[in-house]
Design a protein around this motif. Structure first.
Motif, PDB file in Angstrom:
ATOM      1  N   ARG A   1      48.334  42.768  36.157  1.00 44.62           N
ATOM      2  CA  ARG A   1      48.640  43.164  37.540  1.00 44.62           C
ATOM      3  C   ARG A   1      47.435  43.859  38.175  1.00 44.62           C
ATOM      4  N   GLU A   2      46.789  44.699  37.376  1.00 43.54           N
ATOM      5  CA  GLU A   2      45.607  45.393  37.885  1.00 43.54           C
ATOM      6  C   GLU A   2      44.512  44.374  38.213  1.00 43.54           C
ATOM      7  N   GLU A   3      44.308  43.419  37.279  1.00 43.29           N
ATOM      8  CA  GLU A   3      43.313  42.367  37.529  1.00 43.29           C
ATOM      9  C   GLU A   3      43.729  41.543  38.739  1.00 43.29           C
ATOM     10  N   ASN A   4      45.026  41.228  38.816  1.00 40.93           N
ATOM     11  CA  ASN A   4      45.553  40.441  39.932  1.00 40.93           C
ATOM     12  C   ASN A   4      45.328  41.173  41.249  1.00 40.93           C
ATOM     13  N   SER A   5      45.533  42.498  41.229  1.00 35.80           N
ATOM     14  CA  SER A   5      45.301  43.293  42.435  1.00 35.80           C
ATOM     15  C   SER A   5      43.844  43.180  42.860  1.00 35.80           C
ATOM     16  N   GLY A   6      42.929  43.234  41.863  1.00 32.16           N
ATOM     17  CA  GLY A   6      41.507  43.064  42.153  1.00 32.16           C
ATOM     18  C   GLY A   6      41.226  41.681  42.706  1.00 32.16           C
ATOM     19  N   PHE A   7      41.875  40.676  42.097  1.00 30.70           N
ATOM     20  CA  PHE A   7      41.683  39.303  42.571  1.00 30.70           C
ATOM     21  C   PHE A   7      42.224  39.145  43.978  1.00 30.70           C
ATOM     22  N   LYS A   8      43.392  39.762  44.241  1.00 31.21           N
ATOM     23  CA  LYS A   8      43.967  39.663  45.591  1.00 31.21           C
ATOM     24  C   LYS A   8      43.028  40.290  46.616  1.00 31.21           C
ATOM     25  N   LYS A   9      42.461  41.435  46.224  1.00 34.44           N
ATOM     26  CA  LYS A   9      41.521  42.093  47.128  1.00 34.44           C
ATOM     27  C   LYS A   9      40.326  41.181  47.362  1.00 34.44           C
ATOM     28  N   LYS A  10      39.823  40.563  46.291  1.00 38.20           N
ATOM     29  CA  LYS A  10      38.678  39.658  46.394  1.00 38.20           C
ATOM     30  C   LYS A  10      39.058  38.441  47.248  1.00 38.20           C
ATOM     31  N   VAL A  11      40.309  37.903  47.011  1.00 42.44           N
ATOM     32  CA  VAL A  11      40.777  36.754  47.796  1.00 42.44           C
ATOM     33  C   VAL A  11      40.862  37.137  49.275  1.00 42.44           C
ATOM     34  N   ASP A  12      41.395  38.341  49.548  1.00 39.63           N
ATOM     35  CA  ASP A  12      41.486  38.798  50.944  1.00 39.63           C
ATOM     36  C   ASP A  12      40.094  38.874  51.572  1.00 39.63           C
ATOM     37  N   GLU A  13      39.138  39.406  50.799  1.00 34.71           N
ATOM     38  CA  GLU A  13      37.759  39.491  51.305  1.00 34.71           C
ATOM     39  C   GLU A  13      37.196  38.095  51.558  1.00 34.71           C
TER      40      GLU A  13
END
Length: 189
Positions: free
Chosen positions: A109-121
């Motif tokens: 989930r933590e990695e996913n949160s980072g990925f989501k942030k990266k995807v949003d960027e």
């Protein structure tokens, strides 16, 4: 001595024996009555004992049956305790695996949160690039139109120059859109 006198001791003994015999007969009758009463009591007791013996037999059979059931229950109890031990081991193993899975899930989930942030960027960057691209397309379209206008204008100016220099020359078959095919000028197809 007289015959009666000589018999007197025998008569006394006979009398005593007769009395003793009568007493014994009385005792015999009493004893027979007592024996009869005792036998009656014994018969009554036996009539009471028979059902009790039957009850004892039934109870003994029930005790054996209960003992067999108890043995079965003890065996089942032992089996259940063994099974319970296995279930507890499986539960403990599953709990451990669940904790490990929960830790992995938290990490994912933590990695996913980072990925989501990266995807949003990246999506923001893509939106910006798409906006720039749209601007470039508009600019390209404008430049293409300008280039076509310049080309057409330049071609028209060239034709005017030829017409000025060679007034007798027929320039009607020349066009920006015509092509040369097999050494002949052909309109576009």
């Amino acid at each position: 001595m007289r015959h009666d006198d000589a018999r007197a001791p025998f008569l006394a003994v006979e009398k005593a024996l007769n009395e003793e015999l009568r007493s014994l007969r009385k005792n015999k009758t009493k004893l027979r009555r007592k024996l009869h009463d005792k036998l009656q009591d014994a018969v009554e007791l036996e009539s009471k004992l028979v059902p009790m013996r039957e009850k004892i037999t039934e109870l003994e059979e029930a005790r054996k049956t209960d003992a067999e059931k108890m043995a079965k229950f003890e065996k089942r109890s032992t089996e259940r305790e063994t099974l319970l031990g296995k279930v507890e081991q499986d539960r403990d193993k599953a709990s451990k695996e669940l904790r490990e899975t929960a830790a992995q899930l938290a990490q994912v989930r933590e990695e996913n949160s980072g990925f989501k942030k990266k995807v949003d960027e990246l999506e923001l960057e893509i939106a910006q690039v798409c906006e720039e691209n749209s601007g470039f397309k508009t600019k390209i379209d404008e430049l293409q139109l300008e280039a076509a206008r310049i080309l057409t204008s330049g071609f028209g100016a060239t034709l005017e120059q030829f017409a000025c220099k060679f007034p007798d020359l027929d320039l009607s078959e020349f066009s920006v859109y015509n092509e040369v095919v097999d050494d002949k000028i052909m309109p576009p197809t």
